[in-house]
Scaffold this motif. Structure first.
Motif, PDB file in Angstrom:
ATOM      1  N   ILE A   1       0.817  -1.199   0.000  1.00 32.53           N
ATOM      2  CA  ILE A   1       0.000   0.000   0.000  1.00 32.53           C
ATOM      3  C   ILE A   1       0.857   1.258   0.000  1.00 32.53           C
ATOM      4  CG2 ILE A   1      -1.862   1.214   1.183  1.00 32.53           C
ATOM      5  CD1 ILE A   1      -2.820  -1.480   2.206  1.00 32.53           C
ATOM      6  N   GLY A   2       2.104   1.137   0.426  1.00 32.84           N
ATOM      7  CA  GLY A   2       3.024   2.254   0.297  1.00 32.84           C
ATOM      8  C   GLY A   2       3.160   3.177   1.489  1.00 32.84           C
ATOM      9  N   PHE A   3       2.988   2.666   2.690  1.00 35.41           N
ATOM     10  CA  PHE A   3       3.220   3.486   3.880  1.00 35.41           C
ATOM     11  C   PHE A   3       4.691   3.380   4.267  1.00 35.41           C
ATOM     12  CE2 PHE A   3      -1.328   2.733   4.078  1.00 35.41           C
ATOM     13  CZ  PHE A   3      -1.789   4.004   4.361  1.00 35.41           C
TER      14      PHE A   3
ATOM     15  N   LEU B   1       5.503   7.048  13.733  1.00 36.72           N
ATOM     16  CA  LEU B   1       4.605   6.293  14.611  1.00 36.72           C
ATOM     17  C   LEU B   1       5.174   6.179  16.016  1.00 36.72           C
ATOM     18  CD1 LEU B   1       3.226   3.290  12.533  1.00 36.72           C
ATOM     19  CD2 LEU B   1       1.945   5.161  13.539  1.00 36.72           C
ATOM     20  N   ASP B   2       6.515   6.054  16.100  1.00 34.58           N
ATOM     21  CA  ASP B   2       7.129   5.909  17.415  1.00 34.58           C
ATOM     22  C   ASP B   2       6.839   7.110  18.309  1.00 34.58           C
ATOM     23  OD1 ASP B   2       8.687   7.473  15.741  1.00 34.58           O
ATOM     24  OD2 ASP B   2      10.589   6.683  16.454  1.00 34.58           O
TER      25      ASP B   2
ATOM     26  N   ARG C   1       2.871  17.422   8.527  1.00 38.42           N
ATOM     27  CA  ARG C   1       4.164  16.743   8.411  1.00 38.42           C
ATOM     28  C   ARG C   1       3.995  15.248   8.177  1.00 38.42           C
ATOM     29  NH1 ARG C   1       8.309  17.991  12.599  1.00 38.42           N
ATOM     30  NH2 ARG C   1       9.628  17.160  10.964  1.00 38.42           N
ATOM     31  N   ALA C   2       2.824  14.696   8.554  1.00 39.81           N
ATOM     32  CA  ALA C   2       2.579  13.263   8.376  1.00 39.81           C
ATOM     33  C   ALA C   2       1.082  12.988   8.338  1.00 39.81           C
ATOM     34  CB  ALA C   2       3.206  12.474   9.514  1.00 39.81           C
ATOM     35  N   ALA C   3       0.722  11.928   7.622  1.00 38.59           N
ATOM     36  CA  ALA C   3      -0.652  11.420   7.611  1.00 38.59           C
ATOM     37  C   ALA C   3      -0.620  10.066   8.312  1.00 38.59           C
ATOM     38  CB  ALA C   3      -1.161  11.274   6.188  1.00 38.59           C
TER      39      ALA C   3
ATOM     40  N   VAL D   1      -5.042  -2.999  17.042  1.00 40.46           N
ATOM     41  CA  VAL D   1      -5.109  -1.847  16.154  1.00 40.46           C
ATOM     42  C   VAL D   1      -3.823  -1.784  15.352  1.00 40.46           C
ATOM     43  CG1 VAL D   1      -5.364   0.663  15.978  1.00 40.46           C
ATOM     44  CG2 VAL D   1      -6.528  -0.573  17.813  1.00 40.46           C
ATOM     45  N   VAL D   2      -3.966  -1.558  14.043  1.00 40.08           N
ATOM     46  CA  VAL D   2      -2.799  -1.341  13.181  1.00 40.08           C
ATOM     47  C   VAL D   2      -2.697   0.160  12.937  1.00 40.08           C
ATOM     48  CG1 VAL D   2      -1.819  -1.705  10.872  1.00 40.08           C
ATOM     49  CG2 VAL D   2      -3.002  -3.578  12.032  1.00 40.08           C
ATOM     50  N   GLY D   3      -1.507   0.692  13.111  1.00 42.33           N
ATOM     51  CA  GLY D   3      -1.243   2.096  12.826  1.00 42.33           C
ATOM     52  C   GLY D   3      -0.258   2.210  11.677  1.00 42.33           C
ATOM     53  N   VAL D   4      -0.523   3.126  10.762  1.00 43.19           N
ATOM     54  CA  VAL D   4       0.360   3.343   9.616  1.00 43.19           C
ATOM     55  C   VAL D   4       0.611   4.840   9.457  1.00 43.19           C
ATOM     56  CG1 VAL D   4      -0.336   1.262   8.360  1.00 43.19           C
ATOM     57  CG2 VAL D   4      -1.561   3.395   7.973  1.00 43.19           C
ATOM     58  N   VAL D   5       1.765   5.178   8.885  1.00 41.00           N
ATOM     59  CA  VAL D   5       2.091   6.582   8.665  1.00 41.00           C
ATOM     60  C   VAL D   5       2.712   6.747   7.290  1.00 41.00           C
ATOM     61  CG1 VAL D   5       4.417   6.519   9.682  1.00 41.00           C
ATOM     62  CG2 VAL D   5       3.148   8.639   9.678  1.00 41.00           C
ATOM     63  N   ARG D   6       2.395   7.881   6.704  1.00 40.99           N
ATOM     64  CA  ARG D   6       3.015   8.296   5.435  1.00 40.99           C
ATOM     65  C   ARG D   6       3.492   9.723   5.652  1.00 40.99           C
ATOM     66  NH1 ARG D   6      -0.573   7.348   0.594  1.00 40.99           N
ATOM     67  NH2 ARG D   6       0.148   5.245   0.947  1.00 40.99           N
ATOM     68  N   THR D   7       4.782   9.941   5.390  1.00 46.55           N
ATOM     69  CA  THR D   7       5.335  11.282   5.581  1.00 46.55           C
ATOM     70  C   THR D   7       5.542  11.966   4.256  1.00 46.55           C
ATOM     71  OG1 THR D   7       7.544  10.299   5.667  1.00 46.55           O
ATOM     72  CG2 THR D   7       6.482  10.801   7.758  1.00 46.55           C
TER      73      THR D   7
END
Length: 172
Positions: free
Chosen positions: A60-62, A124-125, A149-151, A166-172
């Protein structure tokens, strides 16, 4: 006669674009197929989570992905595994299920995904183990926010109508 060449060139370009799109879709489906196949083997929970997180990260590209599982005895979300960030930080996460200002708890409580943009943090950290600071974020999914700065998206894992993680993902 030249008009037919122009139409032909346009058609060829459209076909190339469609082939590129289909190739990308095949890659995504291949990752899901590999995850499904690997889940049928006798594997540990850590291996299964690793396959799922790799699929999310690569397919998915995170840039970062982590999972926290519900610990019913502790009444908390407990960090289990992360990719793209320090796994020791993820495993140290303990968030009480009563911490309504934490992004992961928001998703678990709502039993639906929560998407935000953050104006100060990028990883995420920095986000999964702490409450969200007032004024530093806003709920937003799918819309461009130039000053962000991030989604970040948190998605609850639900089994038999009960949140198990819960899964957490980030895209900067």
């Amino acid at each position: 006669m030249p008009d037919s060449y122009d139409d032909s060139d346009e058609s060829v370009e459209q076909l190339r674009q469609k082939i590129t799109e289909l190739d990308a879709r095949v890659d995504q489906l291949s990752i899901l197929h590999q995850i499904g196949n690997s889940m049928q083997r006798d594997i540990t929970r850590q291996e299964a989570l690793g396959f799922i997180l790799r699929g999310v990260l690569e397919g998915i590209g995170f840039s970062q992905v982590a999972v926290a599982l519900v610990d019913r005895e502790e009444g908390a979300l407990r960090g289990e595994l992360g990719l793209g960030l320090d796994n020791a930080v993820v495993r140290a996460v303990r968030v009480p299920l009563t911490d309504e200002r934490n992004l992961l708890v928001m998703a678990a409580t709502r039993k639906s995904p929560v998407g935000i943009v953050h104006f100060a943090r990028t990883g995420l950290d920095e986000l999964i183990g702490a409450p969200l600071e007032d004024g530093s974020w806003r709920e937003s999914v799918g819309s461009e926010v130039p000053e962000a700065r991030a989604a970040i998206v948190a998605v609850p894992l639900i089994a038999r109508e009960e949140v198990v993680g819960v899964v957490g993902v980030v895209r900067t």
